[in-house]
Design an enzyme around this catalytic site. Structure first.
Site, mmCIF file in Angstrom:
data_model
loop_
_atom_site.group_PDB
_atom_site.id
_atom_site.type_symbol
_atom_site.label_atom_id
_atom_site.label_comp_id
_atom_site.label_asym_id
_atom_site.label_seq_id
_atom_site.Cartn_x
_atom_site.Cartn_y
_atom_site.Cartn_z
ATOM 1 N N GLU A 2 -5.594 4.088 5.662
ATOM 2 C CA GLU A 2 -5.233 3.868 4.259
ATOM 3 C C GLU A 2 -5.739 4.996 3.354
ATOM 4 O OE1 GLU A 2 -5.766 -0.221 2.274
ATOM 5 O OE2 GLU A 2 -7.068 1.067 1.100
ATOM 6 N N ARG A 18 0.842 -1.222 0.000
ATOM 7 C CA ARG A 18 0.000 0.000 0.000
ATOM 8 C C ARG A 18 0.872 1.265 0.000
ATOM 9 N NH1 ARG A 18 -2.965 -3.663 -0.819
ATOM 10 N NH2 ARG A 18 -5.032 -4.035 0.035
ATOM 11 N N SER A 21 -10.855 -1.177 2.991
ATOM 12 C CA SER A 21 -10.151 -1.223 4.284
ATOM 13 C C SER A 21 -9.819 0.203 4.718
ATOM 14 C CB SER A 21 -8.843 -1.994 4.164
ATOM 15 O OG SER A 21 -9.066 -3.297 3.686
#
Ligand code: FAD
Ligand code: EPU
Length: 340
Positions: free
Chosen positions: A327, A161, A231
């Protein structure tokens, strides 16, 4: 003249903030010219793809540039296909396009929302495969020089990520097109939990695609029903010592061994086991079926979402001494802000 425009239908959380003006660009040239003009006029601008990884906390005092550039060009040599894709193409439609053309590899990343241009930014990934496995080249506009620059895979500094576009180049460049390199000799990736029942010798890319779509539809809330950004936190990576200590106290802890003596913990497990499933602040709640996803119950504001995220970070830290990192990108009135 510019017009204040609602962003509610342009972000998957469904947050109803406004921007001073919205420009939708449909060609690379228009994308480049619009961004350079706004940059040179020192106007606040925000580049928006599918809005599936953003949280708007305020009305944006500037111009939102919605990237809707389209086009896919396929080249090949003896071993590989090379797909050059404009930033505004839908990621999932690209996955379907490849499958229909018998170009395989992207099927594990089916149904990830958003645009192709955003894919390298957080190096999207799912079901055992990450974007960087297929990234050949990223073309981007460097705002301060006005140059179009090309980076190969190594130069993008991809991680879990992560990429250079979230680090030193954060908010300084606009990704214009992406070139993927997909091998003609396809090797299926079936190591991830729900894919493990397949047989390496006879599984098809279509079967993997169908299975990934089915599992995702059963696990993740549909943004059309409950707004969300997937998420909300990254799965935290901790040292083996930290993992062992936690595992000795919580034998059901979920963690996956990583390279160089680290473990990736399931943040969803930590949040659930901190007792936060279903917990809400205002209209923002921890999803009942998947604690890593925060949902809009219908009347959430970006501030509810951020307050909830802060609370989760605090409680998970108090219970497990693990720091969760958000995130999605949080956008305030003039640009990106941090949840602190
Ligand atoms: P946006 O949300 O529009 O933008 C995200 C950031 O990128 C912003 O900071 C924006 O300014 C910047 N940006 C966008 N386009 C450009 C560009 N062309 N140039 C420069 N900057 C740009 N992610 C995963 O990795 N794996 C998953 O499995 C996954 N599942 C998800 C499931 C759901 C239901 C949802 C809602 C989200 C999920 N996500 C997942 C997160 C999201 O899909 C990805 O982060 C996606 O890449 C975001 O794309 P976007 O076009 O919507 O980006
Ligand atoms: N779990 C719980 N409780 C929960 C949720 C999860 O205990 O409420 C545990 C389960 O044991 C499960 C484990 O956590 O086995 C992992 O859950 P899951 O397989 O659903 O995956 P995840 O870690 O929640 C990650 C990615 C997703 C990606 C899936 C599949 C991150 C931050 N998230 O989710 O990506 O789709 O794996 O590969 O890495 C996204 O980034 O937005 C995203 C959706």
């Amino acid at each position: 003249m510019s017009m204040p425009t609602s962003l509610a239908l342009l972000n998957t959380f469904g947050l109803n903030q406004y921007c001073d003006s919205l420009v939708e660009v449909t060609s690379k040239e228009e994308l480049i010219n619009t961004c350079l003009m706004l940059y040179q006029q020192q106007q606040s601008m925000f580049i928006l793809g599918g809005g599936s990884n953003v949280v708007f906390t305020d009305d944006f005092e500037g111009t939102v540039v919605k990237v809707s550039t389209k086009g896919i060009v396929v080249n090949e040599d003896a071993g590989f296909y090379y797909l050059t894709v404009q930033a505004g193409e839908s990621w999932h439609q690209l996955v379907e396009y490849c499958l229909a053309k018998d170009i395989y590899g992207l099927e594990n990343m089916a149904l990830i929302p958003g645009t192709v241009g955003a894919a390298p930014i957080q190096n999207i990934g799912a079901y055992g495969v990450e974007f960087n496995r297929f990234c050949h080249n990223i073309e981007f506009l460097q705002l301060d020089t006005g140059n179009l620059v090309n980076f190969d895979n190594q130069q993008c500094h991809f991680g879990y990520r992560e990429s250079i576009f979230k680090q030193v180049l954060k908010n300084l460049v606009v990704i214009t097109e992406v070139t993927l390199k997909l091998a003609k000799h396809w090797v299926p990736e079936i190591n991830y939990g729900p894919l493990q029942h397949f047989n390496l010798l006879d599984v098809t890319a279509q079967q993997i695609f169908d299975c990934v779509c089915m599992v995702r539809r059963s696990k993740l809330p549909d943004p059309k029903i409950f707004g969300n950004v997937g998420s909300f936190f990254k799965n935290p990576v901790v040292s083996t010592q930290e993992y062992d200590l936690l595992k000795s106290r919580y034998c059901e802890l979920v963690g996956y061994p990583q390279a160089d003596n680290h473990y990736k913990l399931a943040a969803g497990w930590l949040i659930e086991n901190a007792g936060l499933k279903g917990f809400n602040i205002g209209g923002a709640a921890v999803h009942q079926d998947q604690a890593l996803v925060l949902v809009n119950l219908g009347h959430a504001t970006g501030n509810h979402v951020c307050q909830l995220a802060k609370y989760i970070i605090q409680i998970v830290f108090e219970k497990f001494a693990v720091i969760l990192q958000p995130e999605p990108r949080v956008i305030g009135s003039v640009g990106e802000i941090e949840i602190k």
